[in-house]
Design a protein around this motif. Structure first.
Motif, PDB file in Angstrom:
ATOM      1  N   ASP A   1      -6.685  -3.345  -4.184  1.00 43.88           N
ATOM      2  CA  ASP A   1      -6.750  -4.588  -3.413  1.00 43.88           C
ATOM      3  C   ASP A   1      -8.210  -4.973  -3.256  1.00 43.88           C
ATOM      4  O   ASP A   1      -8.971  -4.322  -2.534  1.00 43.88           O
ATOM      5  CB  ASP A   1      -6.091  -4.389  -2.048  1.00 43.88           C
ATOM      6  CG  ASP A   1      -6.052  -5.677  -1.226  1.00 43.88           C
ATOM      7  OD1 ASP A   1      -6.621  -6.692  -1.677  1.00 43.88           O
ATOM      8  OD2 ASP A   1      -5.455  -5.649  -0.137  1.00 43.88           O
TER       9      ASP A   1
ATOM     10  N   VAL B   1      -3.674   1.097  -2.574  1.00 42.91           N
ATOM     11  CA  VAL B   1      -2.386   1.314  -1.920  1.00 42.91           C
ATOM     12  C   VAL B   1      -1.525   2.228  -2.793  1.00 42.91           C
ATOM     13  O   VAL B   1      -1.567   2.163  -4.022  1.00 42.91           O
ATOM     14  CB  VAL B   1      -1.635  -0.004  -1.645  1.00 42.91           C
ATOM     15  CG1 VAL B   1      -2.372  -0.843  -0.623  1.00 42.91           C
ATOM     16  CG2 VAL B   1      -1.410  -0.796  -2.929  1.00 42.91           C
TER      17      VAL B   1
ATOM     18  N   ARG C   1      -2.263   2.590   2.649  1.00 40.73           N
ATOM     19  CA  ARG C   1      -3.544   2.049   2.180  1.00 40.73           C
ATOM     20  C   ARG C   1      -4.726   2.925   2.630  1.00 40.73           C
ATOM     21  O   ARG C   1      -4.791   3.347   3.788  1.00 40.73           O
ATOM     22  CB  ARG C   1      -3.737   0.641   2.748  1.00 40.73           C
ATOM     23  CG  ARG C   1      -5.028  -0.047   2.329  1.00 40.73           C
ATOM     24  CD  ARG C   1      -5.294  -1.291   3.183  1.00 40.73           C
ATOM     25  NE  ARG C   1      -4.205  -2.242   3.161  1.00 40.73           N
ATOM     26  CZ  ARG C   1      -4.054  -3.208   2.261  1.00 40.73           C
ATOM     27  NH1 ARG C   1      -4.962  -3.347   1.301  1.00 40.73           N
ATOM     28  NH2 ARG C   1      -3.044  -4.050   2.327  1.00 40.73           N
TER      29      ARG C   1
ATOM     30  N   SER D   1      -1.553  -4.983  -3.651  1.00 41.44           N
ATOM     31  CA  SER D   1      -1.621  -5.718  -2.397  1.00 41.44           C
ATOM     32  C   SER D   1      -2.785  -6.693  -2.403  1.00 41.44           C
ATOM     33  O   SER D   1      -3.774  -6.515  -3.116  1.00 41.44           O
ATOM     34  CB  SER D   1      -1.780  -4.753  -1.214  1.00 41.44           C
ATOM     35  OG  SER D   1      -0.689  -3.868  -1.133  1.00 41.44           O
ATOM     36  N   ARG D   2      -2.648  -7.731  -1.571  1.00 42.16           N
ATOM     37  CA  ARG D   2      -3.710  -8.690  -1.273  1.00 42.16           C
ATOM     38  C   ARG D   2      -3.732  -8.826   0.236  1.00 42.16           C
ATOM     39  O   ARG D   2      -2.957  -9.588   0.820  1.00 42.16           O
ATOM     40  CB  ARG D   2      -3.433 -10.038  -1.928  1.00 42.16           C
ATOM     41  CG  ARG D   2      -3.350  -9.984  -3.449  1.00 42.16           C
ATOM     42  CD  ARG D   2      -4.706  -9.935  -4.093  1.00 42.16           C
ATOM     43  NE  ARG D   2      -5.384 -11.210  -4.035  1.00 42.16           N
ATOM     44  CZ  ARG D   2      -6.636 -11.390  -4.465  1.00 42.16           C
ATOM     45  NH1 ARG D   2      -7.320 -10.365  -4.951  1.00 42.16           N
ATOM     46  NH2 ARG D   2      -7.214 -12.577  -4.383  1.00 42.16           N
TER      47      ARG D   2
ATOM     48  N   SER E   1      -2.549  -8.309   3.626  1.00 42.41           N
ATOM     49  CA  SER E   1      -1.259  -7.901   4.193  1.00 42.41           C
ATOM     50  C   SER E   1      -0.072  -8.254   3.304  1.00 42.41           C
ATOM     51  O   SER E   1       1.065  -7.938   3.640  1.00 42.41           O
ATOM     52  CB  SER E   1      -1.060  -8.537   5.571  1.00 42.41           C
ATOM     53  OG  SER E   1      -0.996  -9.954   5.460  1.00 42.41           O
ATOM     54  N   ARG E   2      -0.330  -8.898   2.177  1.00 47.07           N
ATOM     55  CA  ARG E   2       0.761  -9.225   1.256  1.00 47.07           C
ATOM     56  C   ARG E   2       0.872  -8.151   0.185  1.00 47.07           C
ATOM     57  O   ARG E   2      -0.117  -7.789  -0.451  1.00 47.07           O
ATOM     58  CB  ARG E   2       0.556 -10.594   0.606  1.00 47.07           C
ATOM     59  CG  ARG E   2       1.647 -10.944  -0.427  1.00 47.07           C
ATOM     60  CD  ARG E   2       1.696 -12.401  -0.764  1.00 47.07           C
ATOM     61  NE  ARG E   2       2.048 -13.212   0.397  1.00 47.07           N
ATOM     62  CZ  ARG E   2       3.287 -13.369   0.851  1.00 47.07           C
ATOM     63  NH1 ARG E   2       4.305 -12.757   0.245  1.00 47.07           N
ATOM     64  NH2 ARG E   2       3.517 -14.125   1.900  1.00 47.07           N
ATOM     65  N   HIS E   3       2.073  -7.670  -0.038  1.00 50.62           N
ATOM     66  CA  HIS E   3       2.326  -6.607  -1.002  1.00 50.62           C
ATOM     67  C   HIS E   3       3.276  -7.100  -2.088  1.00 50.62           C
ATOM     68  O   HIS E   3       4.239  -7.827  -1.799  1.00 50.62           O
ATOM     69  CB  HIS E   3       2.932  -5.391  -0.303  1.00 50.62           C
ATOM     70  CG  HIS E   3       2.190  -4.964   0.918  1.00 50.62           C
ATOM     71  ND1 HIS E   3       0.975  -4.319   0.866  1.00 50.62           N
ATOM     72  CD2 HIS E   3       2.478  -5.125   2.237  1.00 50.62           C
ATOM     73  CE1 HIS E   3       0.548  -4.074   2.093  1.00 50.62           C
ATOM     74  NE2 HIS E   3       1.434  -4.561   2.946  1.00 50.62           N
ATOM     75  N   TYR E   4       3.000  -6.700  -3.315  1.00 49.75           N
ATOM     76  CA  TYR E   4       3.860  -7.006  -4.448  1.00 49.75           C
ATOM     77  C   TYR E   4       4.446  -5.696  -4.977  1.00 49.75           C
ATOM     78  O   TYR E   4       3.730  -4.705  -5.121  1.00 49.75           O
ATOM     79  CB  TYR E   4       3.078  -7.693  -5.564  1.00 49.75           C
ATOM     80  CG  TYR E   4       2.521  -9.045  -5.195  1.00 49.75           C
ATOM     81  CD1 TYR E   4       3.224 -10.216  -5.460  1.00 49.75           C
ATOM     82  CD2 TYR E   4       1.269  -9.155  -4.584  1.00 49.75           C
ATOM     83  CE1 TYR E   4       2.704 -11.459  -5.139  1.00 49.75           C
ATOM     84  CE2 TYR E   4       0.740 -10.396  -4.239  1.00 49.75           C
ATOM     85  CZ  TYR E   4       1.466 -11.546  -4.516  1.00 49.75           C
ATOM     86  OH  TYR E   4       0.952 -12.770  -4.183  1.00 49.75           O
TER      87      TYR E   4
ATOM     88  N   THR F   1       7.885  -9.567  -3.294  1.00 47.19           N
ATOM     89  CA  THR F   1       6.737  -9.601  -2.395  1.00 47.19           C
ATOM     90  C   THR F   1       7.187  -9.617  -0.940  1.00 47.19           C
ATOM     91  O   THR F   1       8.241 -10.151  -0.604  1.00 47.19           O
ATOM     92  CB  THR F   1       5.841 -10.823  -2.682  1.00 47.19           C
ATOM     93  OG1 THR F   1       4.662 -10.747  -1.886  1.00 47.19           O
ATOM     94  CG2 THR F   1       6.558 -12.130  -2.404  1.00 47.19           C
TER      95      THR F   1
ATOM     96  N   THR G   1       5.219  -9.143   3.344  1.00 54.34           N
ATOM     97  CA  THR G   1       4.011  -8.923   4.116  1.00 54.34           C
ATOM     98  C   THR G   1       4.228  -7.769   5.074  1.00 54.34           C
ATOM     99  O   THR G   1       5.365  -7.425   5.406  1.00 54.34           O
ATOM    100  CB  THR G   1       3.603 -10.180   4.909  1.00 54.34           C
ATOM    101  OG1 THR G   1       4.628 -10.493   5.848  1.00 54.34           O
ATOM    102  CG2 THR G   1       3.365 -11.355   3.965  1.00 54.34           C
ATOM    103  N   SER G   2       3.132  -7.191   5.549  1.00 52.22           N
ATOM    104  CA  SER G   2       3.220  -6.011   6.406  1.00 52.22           C
ATOM    105  C   SER G   2       4.010  -6.271   7.680  1.00 52.22           C
ATOM    106  O   SER G   2       4.593  -5.357   8.253  1.00 52.22           O
ATOM    107  CB  SER G   2       1.814  -5.525   6.769  1.00 52.22           C
ATOM    108  OG  SER G   2       1.108  -5.109   5.621  1.00 52.22           O
TER     109      SER G   2
END
Length: 413
Positions: free
Chosen positions: A262, A271, A303, A334-335, A337-340, A355, A357-358
Motif C-alpha cells: 500500500d 498487508v 497491516r 490495500s489503499r 482503508s480500502r482493501h481489494y 473490495t 473498507t475497514s
C-alpha cells in the motif's frame, strides 16, 4: 496461448460469502526479525557465495531472457476491465508440477514504475507440486521448491522472461557456503526497493535481496547447491536468488496466504490476508498442515508499516487488523482503508475482484477475474514512468492451460 475473452456475471463464489469487516486486536499479530538460520547469518553465507560465484544484476537476467510470452488483448472474465497482460509459452502453460501463485511489478518496487532506472518488470512466483493430480501418489519425488520469473515488459507487445530458483543459504558439512531449495507455497510476493517479500504460509515472511543474484552451472538438473564436481547448481536454472532476511510469526497464529503493498498512505505499508475454505472457522482438508492448529478462524487482513528508506518493516507490531468473512481469498492489496481481494472459485468457475473498507459491513464486486485467480499487485496511475490512465491491479492465474498474467482497471470500468 491465445486468450479467448468472454463476459458474464461474477460467479458462484460471490453471493454465498459476503465480506463483513470487523476490527480485532492488532498487537497480537507481532513478528520477530531474523537475520540467520541454523547455519549462520544470511549475510555471511551470501558473502561466501559472492566470493565463489559471479553476481549478476536484474538487468542481466532480463537481457538473458530465454522464453517468449504472448501478448493478450483480453482475458477470460475480464472483458470489461481488462487493461494489459500476457500468457506464458506453451511449455509453461502445460507444465503440471510448477504452479504460478504470486505477482508483483516494478511499480511496487519504485514510485516511477521502473527498476534499475528504466526497466518495466513483472515478477511471478511458482511452487513445485509433487502430486499435481491430487491422487495422493507422488509423481515428482524431487521437490524443487520455489522459482521466480523475471518478465521483461519493456515491450508489452512481445514480453520475454526467465525463471530463477529461490534458495536458502546454508553450509556444507565442511563449512563451505551452499544453498538448498525452499519447499514452500510462494502464495504471494511483494517487491519493495531491492527486496522481494515472499509469504511463508505457516511461518511469516522471507526476504530476498535482488542485488544478490548468482549465476550457477546448469548441467545437473537434479542438484541444488555445491556439488561433488566442485560447482554450484540450481536444478538446471542459470541463476539463483538466496534468502537474505526473515520475519517470523511471534504472536497469535496467522496464516500468511498473500501479501500486498500500500503506497497510498504515509508511511507505505504491507498487508497480509488469510485464505479460508469457508470464510469462517476452517477445519477443511488442509486445516492442520504444519501447525497442529486450524488454518484460521474468520480470515483477517493485517497491516504492518514499512520504512521507506531501509525497505524493512518499521514496526514488528501491526497498525491494523480486521476480520473479513470472505472465503477463498487468494490475493489482497490495500489503499489506506480500502482493501481489494481476489476470490477464487475452483478449477472451472471464474474468480472475482472484490473490495471493502475497514469500517464497512459488506463488500462489492469490482470485476470478474480469470479461473484460478491468485495474487494481486496494485499499479498506481500516479507512477511517474510506467503508468496507465487509471489505477490497475495485476493478477495471476494458476491452472494449466488457463494461465494468464494481466491487469484490470481498479474501478472495474
Amino acid at each position: 496461448m491465445a486468450a479467448v475473452p468472454f463476459a458474464g456475471a461474477a460467479g458462484t463464489v460471490l453471493s454465498p460469502s459476503a465480506a463483513h469487516a470487523a476490527p480485532v486486536g492488532r498487537s497480537q499479530f507481532r513478528l520477530a526479525a531474523r537475520a540467520s538460520n541454523g547455519y549462520g547469518t544470511f549475510a555471511d553465507m551470501n558473502a561466501g557465495l559472492a566470493a565463489r560465484l559471479p553476481k549478476v544484476s536484474v538487468s542481466t537476467v532480463l537481457a538473458g531472457a530465454d522464453r517468449k510470452a504472448k501478448r493478450l488483448t483480453g482475458a477470460p472474465s475480464t472483458a470489461a476491465a481488462f487493461q494489459a497482460g500476457f500468457a506464458w509459452d506453451s511449455a509453461d502453460q502445460a507444465v503440471n508440477y510448477w504452479i504460478p501463485q504470486g505477482v508483483t511489478t516494478s511499480a511496487d518496487a519504485h514510485n516511477s514504475g521502473y527498476y534499475g532506472g528504466s526497466d518495466k518488470v513483472i515478477l511471478v512466483s511458482w511452487y513445485f507440486e509433487s502430486d499435481p493430480d491430487g491422487d495422493k501418489v507422488v509423481d515428482h519425488p524431487l521437490d524443487k521448491g520455489m522459482r521466480l520469473t523475471f518478465v521483461d515488459y519493456n515491450n508489452a507487445a512481445a514480453p520475454t522472461y526467465r525463471h530463477v530458483l529461490l534458495v536458502e543459504p546454508v553450509r556444507t558439512s565442511s563449512g563451505a557456503p551452499s544453498f538448498r531449495p525452499l519447499r514452500k507455497h510462494a502464495g504471494g510476493i511483494m517487491w519493495y526497493g531491492d527486496f522481494l517479500y515472499v509469504v511463508d504460509t505457516y511461518k511469516g515472511l522471507r526476504i530476498f535481496d535482488l542485488r544478490t543474484l548468482f549465476k550457477v552451472a546448469t548441467t545437473e538438473k537434479d542438484v541444488c547447491g555445491l556439488h561433488t564436481d566442485g560447482r554450484y547448481h540450481g536444478y538446471g536454472y542459470q541463476y539463483v536468488l538466496p534468502q537474505s532476511h526473515a520475519y517470523d510469526n511471534a504472536g497469535t497464529f496467522l496464516r500468511y496466504s498473500t501479501i500486498g503493498l500500500d503506497r497510498a498512505g504515509d508511511p507505505d505499508s504491507l498487508v497480509i490476508a488469510e485464505y479460508s475454505l469457508s470464510g469462517t472457522v476452517d477445519y477443511g482438508e488442509d486445516a492442520f498442515i504444519g501447525t497442529g492448529k486450524p488454518s484460521t478462524a474468520v480470515p483477517k487482513v493485517v497491516r504492518w508499516p514499512l520504512d521507506q528508506s531501509s525497505r524493512y518493516l518499521s514496526s514488528l507490531t501491526p497498525t491494523e487488523a480486521v476480520t473479513v468473512k470472505q472465503k477463498k481469498i487468494q490475493g489482497a492489496v490495500s489503499r489506506k482503508s480500502r482493501h481489494y481481494l481476489s476470490v477464487s472459485d475452483g478449477p472451472s468457475r471464474k474468480g472475482a475482484l472484490r473490495t471493502f473498507t475497514s469500517s464497512a459491513s459488506t463488500a462489492s464486486t469490482v470485476a470478474g477475474l480469470a479461473v484460478g485467480c491468485e495474487d494481486l499487485s496494485f499499479h498506481s496511475k500516479d507512477a511517474s514512468g510506467w503508468k496507465y490512465r487509471e489505477h490497475v491491479i495485476w493478477n495471476v492465474s494458476e491452472y494449466a492451460r488457463k494461465r494468464y498474467v494481466y491487469a484490470v482497471r481498479a474501478d472495474g470500468s
